[in-house]
Scaffold this active site. Structure first.
Site, PDB file in Angstrom:
ATOM      1  N   CYS A 134      39.333  44.412  44.280  1.00  0.00           N
ATOM      2  CA  CYS A 134      40.128  43.928  45.411  1.00  0.00           C
ATOM      3  C   CYS A 134      41.147  44.878  45.787  1.00  0.00           C
ATOM      4  O   CYS A 134      42.257  44.848  45.065  1.00  0.00           O
ATOM      5  CB  CYS A 134      40.742  42.512  45.042  1.00  0.00           C
ATOM      6  SG  CYS A 134      41.515  41.826  46.366  1.00  0.00           S
ATOM      7  N   CYS A 137      44.360  43.140  46.904  1.00  0.00           N
ATOM      8  CA  CYS A 137      45.334  42.562  45.843  1.00  0.00           C
ATOM      9  C   CYS A 137      45.968  43.822  45.018  1.00  0.00           C
ATOM     10  O   CYS A 137      46.720  43.748  44.555  1.00  0.00           O
ATOM     11  CB  CYS A 137      44.391  41.906  44.795  1.00  0.00           C
ATOM     12  SG  CYS A 137      43.100  40.807  45.422  1.00  0.00           S
ATOM     13  N   ASP A 138      45.074  44.923  44.713  1.00  0.00           N
ATOM     14  CA  ASP A 138      45.562  45.907  43.769  1.00  0.00           C
ATOM     15  C   ASP A 138      45.838  47.278  44.225  1.00  0.00           C
ATOM     16  O   ASP A 138      46.476  48.148  43.641  1.00  0.00           O
ATOM     17  CB  ASP A 138      44.539  45.992  42.470  1.00  0.00           C
ATOM     18  CG  ASP A 138      44.243  44.735  41.917  1.00  0.00           C
ATOM     19  OD1 ASP A 138      45.279  43.976  41.850  1.00  0.00           O
ATOM     20  OD2 ASP A 138      43.216  44.617  41.538  1.00  0.00           O
TER      21      ASP A 138
END
Ligand code: NDP
Length: 302
Positions: A134, A137-138
């Protein structure tokens, strides 16, 4: 034991749309959101092709609006992960992860899909230490660094484009000599100076000590290539979240529900990516959610 007319499992566009329709029929559906409220769409950076939004919309705004719309008409939206369903006509028994149980006359399954992984031992070893599925997200943790995205579909292109805003060098590792993504995304990645596409490269191993330091790639089945990178994002597709139902409901070889084999008279309906191997689009999932709700309303009338 708590009783509901209709329980909906899953909170992507399919589940929320089903909830809106069943709620508007005054049938007070109970919806369990599952492990990722909002579903897969929540980890996409932005949504450009959901009809009605000339300017891209962010997934939280869209899914939250669907959720609020369902609540407004009386849907009971609950946190909680369904752990088990024992299907029995008009008396389906649903067990939630907090141990509570509820029975439902009919069930709409909209459990979506989850990211696939390569299956390399080193992938597990470096999960959270440079390997991710992701970018939204990261990606932030890799600002200014060199990263790679595995895959050549829409997801991989979107991940690469997102990362290219943060990282000066983004490789796309694509096993075929072409991309599978939609043309608009292909054009964007090809025109992005921060993205380099490595066609016909297959990831063999992820290397590093404490964290990812590189990948070993096999080029055209014959030449090994070492690519130094700081982060690896896996974007190679999804598998349907149907494992829980396999022994009771018909699944195809890839695990997708076979809708045609589900008898509507039993009050079990499926919608969205868990039953859609090909057209995995938010708008399709929403449409499927609507169809499953109309079938559920019809079932409950009888
Ligand atoms: P896809 O299945 O479309 O693409 C997967 C990609 O990963 C392909 O390039 C595939 O290669 C590659 N791949 C699969 N397995 C491996 C492996 N083991 N090793 C290396 N590469 C591998 O998945 P997506 O998640 O990209 O998209 C899923 C669906 O969601 C699609 O229908 C897509 O259109 C849709 N989607 C739409 C978006 C949008 O409209 N903006 C955004 C994101 C997704 P190969 O081609 O060789 O099989």
């Amino acid at each position: 034991m708590e009783k509901a007319k209709c329980v909906i499992i899953g909170s992507g566009p399919a589940g929320y749309t089903a909830a809106i329709y069943v709620a508007r029929a005054n049938l007070q559906p109970v919806l369990y959101q599952g492990p990722q409220p909002g579903g897969q769409l929540m980890i996409t950076p932005t949504i450009e092709n959901y009809p009605g939004f000339a300017d891209a919309i962010d997934p939280f705004t869209l899914l939250n609006a669907m959720c609020e719309q369902a609540k407004k008409y009386g849907a009971d939206i609950r946190e909680g992960i369904v752990k088990e369903v024992k299907f029995e006509k008009n008396n389906n028994l649903i067990t939630i992860d907090d141990g509570s149980q509820i029975t439902a006359q009919c069930v709409i399954i909209a459990t979506g899909a989850s990211a696939k992984f390569l299956g390399l031992p080193s992938e597990k070893q470096f999960m959270g230490k440079g390997v991710s599925a992701c970018a939204t997200c990261d990606g932030f943790f890799f600002r200014g660094k060199t990263v790679a995205v595995v895959g050549g579909g829409d997801t991989a292109c979107e991940e690469a484009l997102y990362l290219a805003n943060l990282c000066p060098k983004v490789y796309m590792i694509v096993r075929k000599p072409f991309l599978r993504a939609s043309q608009i995304l292909q054009d964007r990645v090809k025109n992005n100076p921060n993205i380099t596409i490595l066609f016909e490269h297959v990831t063999q191993e992820i290397v590093g000590n404490e964290k990812v330091e590189g990948v070993k790639l096999l080029y055209q089945n014959e030449k090994m290539v070492d690519l130094p990178i700081d982060g690896l994002f896996i974007a190679i597709g999804h598998h349907p979240n149907t494992q829980m139902f396999g022994s009771q409901l018909p699944l195809d070889a890839d695990g997708y529900f076979i809708k045609e084999k589900l008898d509507k008279a039993n009050g079990i309906f499926v919608a969205g990516d868990c039953s859609e191997p090909h057209y995995k689009q938010a708008v399709i999932a929403a449409g499927e959610g609507c169809k499953s709700a109309l079938d559920a309303i019809e079932f409950l009338k009888q």
